[in-house]
Motif scaffolding. Structure first.
Motif, short mmCIF file in Angstrom:
data_model
loop_
_atom_site.label_atom_id
_atom_site.label_comp_id
_atom_site.label_asym_id
_atom_site.label_seq_id
_atom_site.Cartn_x
_atom_site.Cartn_y
_atom_site.Cartn_z
N SER A 44 62.68 70.13 47.58
CA SER A 44 63.09 70.35 46.19
C SER A 44 61.88 70.40 45.25
O SER A 44 60.78 69.98 45.59
N LYS A 45 62.13 70.89 44.07
CA LYS A 45 61.08 71.05 43.06
C LYS A 45 60.40 69.72 42.73
O LYS A 45 59.19 69.66 42.58
N LYS A 46 61.17 68.66 42.63
CA LYS A 46 60.58 67.37 42.24
C LYS A 46 59.67 66.78 43.31
O LYS A 46 58.84 65.94 43.01
N GLU A 47 59.79 67.24 44.56
CA GLU A 47 58.95 66.72 45.63
C GLU A 47 57.77 67.63 45.99
O GLU A 47 56.90 67.23 46.77
N ILE A 48 57.72 68.81 45.42
CA ILE A 48 56.66 69.76 45.78
C ILE A 48 55.27 69.21 45.47
O ILE A 48 54.36 69.30 46.30
N ASN A 49 55.07 68.60 44.31
CA ASN A 49 53.75 68.05 43.97
C ASN A 49 53.34 66.93 44.91
O ASN A 49 52.19 66.86 45.33
N ASN A 50 54.27 66.06 45.24
CA ASN A 50 53.97 64.98 46.18
C ASN A 50 53.61 65.54 47.55
O ASN A 50 52.69 65.05 48.21
N PHE A 51 54.32 66.56 47.97
CA PHE A 51 54.06 67.19 49.26
C PHE A 51 52.66 67.84 49.27
O PHE A 51 51.91 67.66 50.22
#
Length: 57
Positions: A44-51
């Motif tokens: 999801s969009k909210k996890e892309i930066n963490n990934f």
């Protein structure tokens, strides 16, 4: 070494084959191993930066 994508999947970076951008809100992660249920792994969009931070570290 591992990243929790969702409740169902925890990934090891050495098994990531390709990252496919579907839109600005989601990406699909393709693995170099086969999974029994073979459904797409969508991040999801909210996890892309963490990934991305996890991949860079």
């Amino acid at each position: 070494m591992f990243f929790k994508v969702n409740r169902k999947y925890i990934l090891n970076r050495k098994h990531i084959q390709e990252i496919v951008k579907h839109s600005s809100q989601k990406i699909e992660i393709l693995l170099n191993v086969s999974l029994p249920d073979s459904e797409p792994i969508i991040l999801s969009k909210k996890e892309i930066n963490n990934f991305k931070n996890w991949l860079d570290s």
